[in-house]
Design a protein around this motif. Structure first.
Motif, mmCIF file in Angstrom:
data_model
loop_
_atom_site.group_PDB
_atom_site.id
_atom_site.type_symbol
_atom_site.label_atom_id
_atom_site.label_comp_id
_atom_site.label_asym_id
_atom_site.label_seq_id
_atom_site.Cartn_x
_atom_site.Cartn_y
_atom_site.Cartn_z
ATOM 1 N N PHE A 1 0.824 -1.206 0.000
ATOM 2 C CA PHE A 1 0.000 0.000 0.000
ATOM 3 C C PHE A 1 0.861 1.261 0.000
ATOM 4 O O PHE A 1 0.487 2.274 -0.608
ATOM 5 N N ASP A 2 2.021 1.206 0.651
ATOM 6 C CA ASP A 2 2.911 2.362 0.688
ATOM 7 C C ASP A 2 3.429 2.690 -0.710
ATOM 8 O O ASP A 2 3.521 3.866 -1.083
ATOM 9 N N VAL A 3 3.764 1.667 -1.482
ATOM 10 C CA VAL A 3 4.222 1.888 -2.862
ATOM 11 C C VAL A 3 3.113 2.554 -3.671
ATOM 12 O O VAL A 3 3.354 3.478 -4.447
ATOM 13 N N SER A 4 1.883 2.107 -3.469
ATOM 14 C CA SER A 4 0.755 2.679 -4.206
ATOM 15 C C SER A 4 0.585 4.165 -3.919
ATOM 16 O O SER A 4 0.265 4.949 -4.815
ATOM 17 N N TYR A 5 0.839 4.549 -2.660
ATOM 18 C CA TYR A 5 0.646 5.951 -2.263
ATOM 19 C C TYR A 5 1.881 6.817 -2.516
ATOM 20 O O TYR A 5 1.774 7.934 -3.018
ATOM 21 N N GLU A 6 3.042 6.315 -2.136
ATOM 22 C CA GLU A 6 4.249 7.132 -2.117
ATOM 23 C C GLU A 6 5.111 6.992 -3.366
ATOM 24 O O GLU A 6 5.963 7.835 -3.621
ATOM 25 N N MET A 7 4.914 5.929 -4.151
ATOM 26 C CA MET A 7 5.730 5.697 -5.348
ATOM 27 C C MET A 7 4.816 5.367 -6.522
ATOM 28 O O MET A 7 4.829 4.249 -7.050
ATOM 29 N N PRO A 8 3.987 6.304 -6.929
ATOM 30 C CA PRO A 8 2.972 6.011 -7.954
ATOM 31 C C PRO A 8 3.531 5.630 -9.318
ATOM 32 O O PRO A 8 2.806 5.087 -10.147
ATOM 33 N N SER A 9 4.807 5.918 -9.561
ATOM 34 C CA SER A 9 5.395 5.549 -10.849
ATOM 35 C C SER A 9 5.730 4.058 -10.910
ATOM 36 O O SER A 9 6.068 3.548 -11.980
ATOM 37 N N PHE A 10 5.645 3.378 -9.773
ATOM 38 C CA PHE A 10 5.877 1.930 -9.724
ATOM 39 C C PHE A 10 4.561 1.203 -9.470
ATOM 40 O O PHE A 10 3.670 1.729 -8.803
ATOM 41 N N LYS A 11 4.499 -0.002 -9.995
ATOM 42 C CA LYS A 11 3.336 -0.844 -9.739
ATOM 43 C C LYS A 11 3.765 -1.993 -8.831
ATOM 44 O O LYS A 11 4.578 -2.830 -9.218
ATOM 45 N N PRO A 12 3.233 -2.063 -7.602
ATOM 46 C CA PRO A 12 3.628 -3.151 -6.701
ATOM 47 C C PRO A 12 2.941 -4.464 -7.086
ATOM 48 O O PRO A 12 1.791 -4.477 -7.538
ATOM 49 N N LYS A 13 3.671 -5.535 -6.911
ATOM 50 C CA LYS A 13 3.129 -6.856 -7.204
ATOM 51 C C LYS A 13 3.599 -7.821 -6.120
ATOM 52 O O LYS A 13 4.769 -7.824 -5.736
ATOM 53 N N LEU A 14 2.678 -8.633 -5.629
ATOM 54 C CA LEU A 14 3.035 -9.607 -4.600
ATOM 55 C C LEU A 14 3.633 -10.851 -5.231
ATOM 56 O O LEU A 14 3.141 -11.357 -6.241
ATOM 57 N N SER A 15 4.679 -11.332 -4.639
ATOM 58 C CA SER A 15 5.282 -12.594 -5.048
ATOM 59 C C SER A 15 5.537 -13.420 -3.797
ATOM 60 O O SER A 15 5.408 -12.928 -2.674
ATOM 61 N N TYR A 16 5.885 -14.705 -4.025
ATOM 62 C CA TYR A 16 6.062 -15.615 -2.893
ATOM 63 C C TYR A 16 7.402 -16.320 -2.969
ATOM 64 O O TYR A 16 7.851 -16.716 -4.044
ATOM 65 N N TRP A 17 8.036 -16.425 -1.820
ATOM 66 C CA TRP A 17 9.264 -17.199 -1.693
ATOM 67 C C TRP A 17 8.971 -18.473 -0.933
ATOM 68 O O TRP A 17 8.231 -18.445 0.047
ATOM 69 N N PRO A 18 9.508 -19.636 -1.363
ATOM 70 C CA PRO A 18 10.448 -19.820 -2.483
ATOM 71 C C PRO A 18 9.774 -19.909 -3.845
ATOM 72 O O PRO A 18 10.399 -19.675 -4.859
ATOM 73 N N SER A 19 8.472 -20.242 -3.882
ATOM 74 C CA SER A 19 7.784 -20.370 -5.161
ATOM 75 C C SER A 19 6.280 -20.335 -4.913
ATOM 76 O O SER A 19 5.804 -20.702 -3.825
ATOM 77 N N ASP A 20 5.540 -19.893 -5.932
ATOM 78 C CA ASP A 20 4.073 -19.857 -5.817
ATOM 79 C C ASP A 20 3.476 -21.231 -5.582
ATOM 80 O O ASP A 20 2.390 -21.353 -5.011
ATOM 81 N N SER A 21 4.158 -22.279 -6.029
ATOM 82 C CA SER A 21 3.599 -23.631 -5.965
ATOM 83 C C SER A 21 3.792 -24.303 -4.607
ATOM 84 O O SER A 21 3.211 -25.341 -4.347
ATOM 85 N N TRP A 22 4.614 -23.701 -3.747
ATOM 86 C CA TRP A 22 4.867 -24.320 -2.448
ATOM 87 C C TRP A 22 3.663 -24.131 -1.526
ATOM 88 O O TRP A 22 2.983 -23.102 -1.581
ATOM 89 N N PRO A 23 3.391 -25.112 -0.659
ATOM 90 C CA PRO A 23 2.235 -24.989 0.251
ATOM 91 C C PRO A 23 2.431 -23.933 1.336
ATOM 92 O O PRO A 23 1.479 -23.306 1.788
ATOM 93 N N VAL A 24 3.682 -23.737 1.772
ATOM 94 C CA VAL A 24 3.992 -22.715 2.775
ATOM 95 C C VAL A 24 4.944 -21.713 2.136
ATOM 96 O O VAL A 24 6.020 -22.087 1.665
ATOM 97 N N VAL A 25 4.531 -20.448 2.097
ATOM 98 C CA VAL A 25 5.317 -19.439 1.395
ATOM 99 C C VAL A 25 5.461 -18.181 2.246
ATOM 100 O O VAL A 25 4.719 -17.964 3.206
ATOM 101 N N VAL A 26 6.438 -17.356 1.867
ATOM 102 C CA VAL A 26 6.649 -16.051 2.502
ATOM 103 C C VAL A 26 6.415 -14.980 1.431
ATOM 104 O O VAL A 26 7.062 -15.006 0.384
ATOM 105 N N PRO A 27 5.496 -14.047 1.666
ATOM 106 C CA PRO A 27 5.210 -13.024 0.650
ATOM 107 C C PRO A 27 6.224 -11.890 0.673
ATOM 108 O O PRO A 27 6.834 -11.585 1.702
ATOM 109 N N TYR A 28 6.398 -11.258 -0.470
ATOM 110 C CA TYR A 28 7.212 -10.052 -0.563
ATOM 111 C C TYR A 28 6.725 -9.233 -1.750
ATOM 112 O O TYR A 28 5.929 -9.712 -2.576
ATOM 113 N N VAL A 29 7.196 -7.998 -1.829
ATOM 114 C CA VAL A 29 6.712 -7.070 -2.855
ATOM 115 C C VAL A 29 7.757 -6.896 -3.945
ATOM 116 O O VAL A 29 8.930 -6.637 -3.664
#
Length: 263
Positions: free
Chosen positions: A226-254
């Motif tokens: 949400f901070d990127v959306s407000y403070e850095m409008p020239s960038f588009k934030p996207k959520l990704s997951y570590w280590p992979s989207d296919s893993w059952p347990v993941v850690v999100p990051y932007v």
């Protein structure tokens, strides 16, 4: 009068029996469970390094304060000293204050606050006053700090109404799940201690440390999004997951997509 640095001089003693596992560590599992904060900070910095490259100060500051929370909480549970109790609670208060100062969206500022600098001053003065008041009844501090979570949940709900990204909604739901488990553990340890001691399982406060760290592992990327959306409008934030989207347990990051080209 015992020294404020003395063992067991704090107003609070959690449910775990004292000095069972070690002669120098009062609450053994409540102490070692704070390792979760030592893992949390570097993970947040490493995974969200794209954000740090563009807006380094907020996350570096918050990560450093989260390490302090882990250190002071470890010291408190090791000694159960009055100073340890205050350091534990005040480190959480100042971490929340700094997070609000950097990340609170301008659209929610009070009408009398026009700039981020003015909001910094408002947070600073409020935090100093709260710090001084914390010395009056330290045992009440933990309840007051936990109540701030309801305001954060309210803000999250308002932001989610503006967001159509299903990943963001899913991450918020997982964050709330971890928080509910964490606060349930905290309340259980505080209010149902007799029951847990009767069945020889007085370790729910140690679960609180791990579960609230897990909740923050989801909360921080959500706030960054949400901070990127407000403070850095020239960038588009996207959520990704570590280590992979296919893993059952993941850690999100932007992840930050390339700036939009200006016409």
């Amino acid at each position: 009068m015992p020294s404020i640095f003395s063992y067991q001089s704090a107003e609070v003693d959690w449910c775990e029996n004292n000095f069972v596992r070690s002669p120098v560590i009062a609450e053994y599992y409540n102490t070692i469970s704070n390792v979760s904060f030592f893992i949390l900070s570097p993970v947040l910095l490493y995974l969200n390094r794209q954000y740090c490259q563009q807006r380094a100060l907020p996350l570096y500051f918050i990560s450093g304060l989260l390490l302090c929370v882990g250190i002071f909480s470890m010291y408190f549970h090791m000694t159960l000293s009055y100073v340890g109790q205050l350091l534990d609670e005040l480190s959480i208060l100042w971490t929340l204050a700094v997070a609000y100062s950097f990340w609170y969206p301008k659209v929610y500022f009070p009408k009398c606050i026009k700039t981020r600098k003015h909001f910094f001053w408002l947070c600073g003065v409020t935090t100093v006053i709260s710090t001084l008041m914390s010395f009056i009844k330290p045992a009440f501090n933990a309840y007051a700090l936990n109540c701030i979570a309801f305001h954060l949940l309210y803000l999250t709900r308002r932001e989610l109404k503006k967001c159509d990204d299903k990943r963001v909604h899913r991450m918020a739901a997982v964050m709330v799940m971890w928080w509910v488990l964490a606060i349930s553990s905290w309340i259980s340890d505080r209010w149902l201690c007799g029951l847990w001691q009767a069945i020889n399982f007085p370790y729910f406060h140690s679960f609180w440390h791990v579960l609230i760290a897990m909740s923050l592992l989801y909360c921080c990327p959500l706030v960054i999004y949400f901070d990127v959306s407000y403070e850095m409008p020239s960038f588009k934030p996207k959520l990704s997951y570590w280590p992979s989207d296919s893993w059952p347990v993941v850690v999100p990051y932007v992840v930050l997509e390339e700036p939009h080209k200006q016409c």
